[in-house]
Each structure stands twice: as structure tokens, then as C-alpha cells.
Write an enzyme that holds these catalytic residues in place. Structure first.
Site, PDB file in Angstrom:
ATOM      1  N   SER A   1       1.378  -0.860   0.038  1.00  0.00           N
ATOM      2  CA  SER A   1       0.482  -0.378  -0.018  1.00  0.00           C
ATOM      3  C   SER A   1       1.167   0.999  -0.309  1.00  0.00           C
ATOM      4  CB  SER A   1      -1.140  -0.255   1.477  1.00  0.00           C
ATOM      5  OG  SER A   1      -1.673  -1.751   1.189  1.00  0.00           O
TER       6      SER A   1
HETATM    7  N1  SAH Z   1      -1.347  -4.980   3.600  1.00  0.00           N
HETATM    8  C1  SAH Z   1      -0.414  -5.235   3.094  1.00  0.00           C
HETATM    9  C2  SAH Z   1      -0.982  -4.983   1.542  1.00  0.00           C
HETATM   10  C3  SAH Z   1      -1.028  -5.910   1.028  1.00  0.00           C
HETATM   11  S1  SAH Z   1      -2.524  -6.099  -0.518  1.00  0.00           S
HETATM   12  C4  SAH Z   1       1.141  -4.395   2.549  1.00  0.00           C
HETATM   13  O1  SAH Z   1       1.451  -3.844   3.864  1.00  0.00           O
HETATM   14  O2  SAH Z   1       1.595  -4.989   1.934  1.00  0.00           O
HETATM   15  C5  SAH Z   1      -3.824  -6.685  -0.066  1.00  0.00           C
HETATM   16  C6  SAH Z   1      -3.323  -8.383   0.210  1.00  0.00           C
HETATM   17  O3  SAH Z   1      -4.900  -8.969   0.548  1.00  0.00           O
HETATM   18  C7  SAH Z   1      -2.859  -9.070  -1.034  1.00  0.00           C
HETATM   19  O4  SAH Z   1      -1.602  -9.421  -0.550  1.00  0.00           O
HETATM   20  C8  SAH Z   1      -4.471  -9.418  -1.283  1.00  0.00           C
HETATM   21  O5  SAH Z   1      -3.577 -11.041  -1.572  1.00  0.00           O
HETATM   22  C9  SAH Z   1      -4.916 -10.209   0.494  1.00  0.00           C
HETATM   23  N2  SAH Z   1      -6.296 -10.306   0.567  1.00  0.00           N
HETATM   24  C10 SAH Z   1      -7.399 -10.532  -0.483  1.00  0.00           C
HETATM   25  N3  SAH Z   1      -8.238 -11.276  -0.058  1.00  0.00           N
HETATM   26  C11 SAH Z   1      -8.053 -11.901   1.126  1.00  0.00           C
HETATM   27  C12 SAH Z   1      -8.486 -12.350   1.847  1.00  0.00           C
HETATM   28  N4  SAH Z   1      -9.491 -13.303   1.213  1.00  0.00           N
HETATM   29  N5  SAH Z   1      -7.886 -13.248   2.528  1.00  0.00           N
HETATM   30  C13 SAH Z   1      -6.572 -12.668   3.238  1.00  0.00           C
HETATM   31  N6  SAH Z   1      -5.683 -12.192   2.482  1.00  0.00           N
HETATM   32  C14 SAH Z   1      -6.674 -11.465   1.443  1.00  0.00           C
END
Ligand code: SAH
Length: 213
Positions: A62
Site C-alpha cells: 500500500s
Molecule cells: N497490508 C499489505 C497490503 C497488501 S494488498 C501491505 O502492507 O503490503 C492486500 C492483500 O490482501 C493482498 O496480498 C491479497 O492477496 C490479500 N487478500 C485479499 N483477499 C484476502 C482474503 N480473503 N484473505 C486474506 N488475504 C486476502
């Protein structure tokens, strides 16, 4: 640290402050955790820019000012047990680890969860535990949570997460269709129900059902 790197990191903190982040504990966590550790390959050199960047499995780390603003909105205290849904690179979980007692972070892609856990181990962030599962169901075995942060966009705050929030607890979640601008929502659980507050417009990858391939 080389002078260039030190200067880049100073500018980074300055940018985050200029986006309206004022909480001293949040700013100090941002200062301590090097975002570069969470970005690999060709994008590593852009780690100190205030923008989301691609990571493995077609996901993104993000935008750091959004990480900071969401963390600030979550009002994490030193005794809090926090659940993060969407580990991704692990950066947000690492920031939370500086503010909370324990962080449980859930990711649907095993590759991302493993890589994040390796970085936590390297950095000695021992109060984070990583899980591979569909985070929309939360972690019933570890509930209730004082704070919950969802870093992928849901159409509505998932019911199991609302249920796993402690009374008095706070959840921050981007809500809306994945291909449009979404709204960051803060939910506070009271004895007699939930209070919803709209914070700002954001853009996140979608919360997806089931495990990733
Ligand atoms: N917090 C992260 C942002 C990642 S983007 C950071 O600091 O880098 C969002 C993430 O959510 C992705 O890796 C995606 O695979 C995950 N995601 C999406 N749906 C999900 C679900 N149902 N359960 C767990 N993870 C999920």
C-alpha cells in the site's frame, strides 16, 4: 546508512507528515521500520516514494501515507491484540507490531505469507504471527480482537470480522467495488451495536474469497 539513503528516509517521513499524519507513535513506527525491506526487485529503489508498488502474486504494497493514516485511525494501544487481513508484503503488520502487544496477520497467498514471515524473523519482530487462510472469516481461535484492519476492499465489512471485534474495539476497512474508488470506514463496536464513520477515499485491491494459487 549512506548519506543518500538517510536523506531519502528523512524525506519519506516528511512526506508522510505532510499528508496529515500527526500521531507521534505512528510516525516513530514509520521511522523505525524500513519500507525498503518489504519491496524487492526493480521497485526497491522506489521504496521511499509515497505510492503503492507491485509485489508478488499480482498484489501491491500500500501507499505509505495511507498505511500511516489507517494506522492512526485504528488508535492502537500497547496492550492491544490486532488482526490484519491482507498481509501482502508485511509492511503494515510490521508498523502495527511497533504499536500493539500482538499482531495476527492473515494472507490468502502462501508465497506472500511466507516471504512476510521471513522478513519479520530477520527484523526480530517476534510479536507478529502470520496465517494462510481466507481472512474474511477472521481467526475465530484467536478472537476477540481489540483492533482489526482490512487492507483489501470488501463490498461490506465482513460479518465474521464484526463478530470478532471486542466491545469497545475499532475496525478500519476499505469498502466498495474493487475497480472504483472505495471509502475507508471506521467501525466502533459498542455494547448495543456498531457505529460507522466514513474517513476518506482510498483504492485497494479486492478482498477475494478462498486461498490463492
Ligand atoms: N497490508 C499489505 C497490503 C497488501 S494488498 C501491505 O502492507 O503490503 C492486500 C492483500 O490482501 C493482498 O496480498 C491479497 O492477496 C490479500 N487478500 C485479499 N483477499 C484476502 C482474503 N480473503 N484473505 C486474506 N488475504 C486476502
Amino acid at each position: 546508512m549512506s548519506d543518500d539513503l538517510a536523506e531519502a528516509r528523512m524525506r519519506f517521513i516528511y512526506t508522510i507528515r505532510s499528508r496529515g499524519v500527526t500521531d507521534a507513535r505512528v510516525l516513530s513506527a514509520i521511522e523505525k521500520i524500513d519500507r525498503r525491506a518489504f519491496v524487492t526487485g526493480v521497485f526497491a529503489e522506489r521504496a521511499y516514494e509515497d505510492m503503492p508498488l507491485p509485489i508478488a502474486c499480482g498484489q501491491t504494497i500500500s501507499q505509505p501515507s495511507v498505511v500511516a493514516l489507517m494506522t492512526e485511525a485504528l488508535q492502537v494501544g500497547p496492550r492491544d491484540k490486532v488482526l490484519e487481513v491482507g498481509t501482502g508484503s508485511g509492511y503494515q503488520a510490521a508498523i502495527l507490531s511497533q504499536l500493539a502487544r500482538r499482531v495476527y496477520t492473515v494472507e490468502r497467498f502462501k508465497t506472500l505469507a511466507k516471504s512476510a514471515q521471513r522478513i519479520f524473523d530477520e527484523l526480530g519482530l517476534t510479536n507478529i504471527t502470520t496465517f494462510v487462510s481466507d481472512g474474511s472469516f477472521g481467526l475465530p481461535d484467536h478472537a476477540p480482537f481489540d483492533r482489526i484492519i482490512v487492507t483489501a476492499a470488501a463490498e461490506d465489512p465482513p460479518g465474521p470480522l464484526l463478530a470478532q471485534l471486542r466491545v469497545g474495539g475499532i475496525m478500519v476497512v476499505p469498502v466498495g467495488q474493487s475497480d472504483t474508488v472505495q471509502t475507508l470506514i471506521r467501525v466502533i463496536r459498542h455494547e448495543d451495536g456498531y457505529e460507522y464513520e466514513e474517513l476518506r477515499a482510498v483504492r485497494f485491491v479486492p478482498l477475494v474469497e478462498g486461498l490463492g494459487q
